[in-house]
Design an enzyme around this catalytic site. Sequence first.
Site, PDB file in Angstrom:
ATOM      1  N   ASN A 155      57.619 -18.309  68.019  1.00 12.31           N
ATOM      2  CA  ASN A 155      58.977 -17.782  68.078  1.00 12.31           C
ATOM      3  C   ASN A 155      60.002 -18.794  68.584  1.00 12.31           C
ATOM      4  O   ASN A 155      61.157 -18.764  68.172  1.00 12.31           O
ATOM      5  CB  ASN A 155      59.000 -16.543  68.980  1.00 12.31           C
ATOM      6  N   ASP A 247      65.282 -10.987  65.866  1.00 16.66           N
ATOM      7  CA  ASP A 247      64.911 -12.386  65.672  1.00 16.66           C
ATOM      8  C   ASP A 247      64.993 -13.176  66.978  1.00 16.66           C
ATOM      9  O   ASP A 247      64.080 -13.924  67.309  1.00 16.66           O
ATOM     10  CB  ASP A 247      65.817 -13.024  64.617  1.00 16.66           C
ATOM     11  N   ASP A 255      63.830 -21.314  63.401  1.00 18.82           N
ATOM     12  CA  ASP A 255      64.454 -20.811  62.175  1.00 18.82           C
ATOM     13  C   ASP A 255      63.522 -21.064  60.995  1.00 18.82           C
ATOM     14  O   ASP A 255      63.440 -22.176  60.478  1.00 18.82           O
ATOM     15  CB  ASP A 255      65.795 -21.524  61.968  1.00 18.82           C
ATOM     16  N   ASP A 284      51.951 -14.370  69.367  1.00 18.01           N
ATOM     17  CA  ASP A 284      52.819 -13.830  70.401  1.00 18.01           C
ATOM     18  C   ASP A 284      54.144 -13.358  69.796  1.00 18.01           C
ATOM     19  O   ASP A 284      54.695 -14.000  68.900  1.00 18.01           O
ATOM     20  CB  ASP A 284      53.084 -14.918  71.447  1.00 18.01           C
ATOM     21  N   HIS A 288      59.510 -10.816  66.525  1.00 18.88           N
ATOM     22  CA  HIS A 288      60.708 -11.618  66.765  1.00 18.88           C
ATOM     23  C   HIS A 288      60.838 -12.806  65.827  1.00 18.88           C
ATOM     24  O   HIS A 288      61.702 -13.664  66.047  1.00 18.88           O
ATOM     25  CB  HIS A 288      60.725 -12.093  68.217  1.00 18.88           C
ATOM     26  N   GLU A 314      51.022  -9.480  68.496  1.00 17.97           N
ATOM     27  CA  GLU A 314      51.568  -8.692  69.606  1.00 17.97           C
ATOM     28  C   GLU A 314      52.913  -8.113  69.169  1.00 17.97           C
ATOM     29  O   GLU A 314      53.912  -8.809  69.093  1.00 17.97           O
ATOM     30  CB  GLU A 314      51.761  -9.564  70.847  1.00 17.97           C
TER      31      GLU A 314
END
Length: 567
Positions: A155, A247, A255, A284, A288, A314
Amino acid sequence: MAIHAEGTYTNGTLSPRLRPGSRGNPAGNGENAQNGHEQVANVEEQTTSPADDGNPVLFEAFEWNIPTDHKHWQRLTKALPNLKRIGIDNLWLPPGSKAKDADSNGYDIYDAYDLGEFDQKGTVPTKWGTKDDLVALAKGCTENGMGLVWDAIHNHRAFADATETVKVVEVNPRDRREDITKPFEIVAWSKFNFDARKGKYSTFQYDKTHFNGTDWDQRTEKRSIYRFVEDGKDWAPDVGKLQGNADYLMLENLDYSNEELKQEVNQWGKWITEELDLKGFRLDAIQHYSWNFANNWSQRLKKTVKNDLFFVGEFWHGDVKVLHEWLDNMNPEFMLYDVPLMYNLHKVSWFKEGFTLQDAFRECLVVTRPKQAVTFIQIHDTQKGQAMDTPISTSFTPHAHALILLRRDGHPCVFFGDLYGLGAPFPLPPSCAGKLPGLLLARKLFAYGPQADYFDGRKDTVGWVRHGTPEHPDGCAVVMHWADGEDEETEVLRQGPRVKMDVGRKHAGETWADVLGFEWREVTVGEDGCAEFMCQGNGMACFVRKEASGTERFPVSFDSDFAGLLE
């Protein structure tokens, strides 16, 4: 890592898989002679024996507050034979790449290629140890027939080497889709050069083109949520819906509309899988970032590196429908942690919202999509002091673990703190009164085959039978009781809660006993294959025939002194 609130539950009782069946009552006349209530078994219809997969268990091999002495990998290597002996197959490791500093647990990741090899961020080893220690752990796992599951942080990146000027807009923190300023420039920490690594393993360097958001303007020293707008940048559309668009979570947000970035993360996945001979990945904060990238990344690795890789994401949400929406976008082998089940067990353990044992499997992933559910009682995100602190009553921990370890569906994950206990600042002993190793071994030896559920009598007493397979023919019978005392019957407590269950006529005349040692009374199976299985008030028991292969390994001796493994 998790920061999201629990979802809501719709009304309902037992899941369809646990509702009373129409096949009649295998317990004979339909009545429990001691308690006077009907017990109906819902037997899964199976014409052939299910595949015997050895009942794998994932072990979260860390907790949040492990002291920093850089020897965690060494201790885990020492622990491997004992973990394998009780039925642990795969170790979920913390994110072991270089992060903020020598004390970081790794979620504020800096350099994914530095596994404790280079002098970066003031340290060579990570909190967990050196790369040499990690490679030795991977080798030890191979020698013990075990696997490693890596905690992958896709992320964000953190603690860059230099700043850049970036055009941004500030967004509403409660709805990330809403811009609250016109475009302006900030100074962002977005340059990652990795000078100490000198291009080893990868020459890729991050800059502002590889990110679409941050939460810090170095020029004004203001913390807010800034979305990059250069070159038409925007949040990814294929993410969770928290705060409008999920996000952005924290730090420098990657990105995945950038092709260079996608190629680099694909290459890293191949590298680390081969470097450590990984069995799989825990992804993880998966809601997002782009589900399209996550799905393609996992599928690519399965096709190009290892076909049997295990992937679990997750996605922290208590509404199973939200998890379904995400899984609909993923390949059918991709799994999620069953957060709704964990919340159910929390409520049952504290008698919250009227939840009883009958409600344990209400609207959760292990019922609706059992092949995509990783079940758990506690993980590092839910231990005391963490953002998602969700305690399970200490007395209920044997019940909770039995509900994920001794039943047919789901892929169970057991927490480090439950097996070894927790240290400061919130010390706790190992859970299940020290009998979690026994529960794990009972799963490995006996919890196989078709499952008959007896969830239809008293709301505070349930049971089930596993009928075994040709490879593991003995099976087991589990009974448990859990009540707050307000509606208890004196006679039930005096004699002990009982459930009449059918283990099969082939077992007629056998003596069965609780291998865990919670219940000292033995039972004799009748000519019809039925017996009344009992447990203590607010207790549980796992019965197997006394002569079953493996019963001599109980009670299980397990060294829970993890800190002392190197002494």
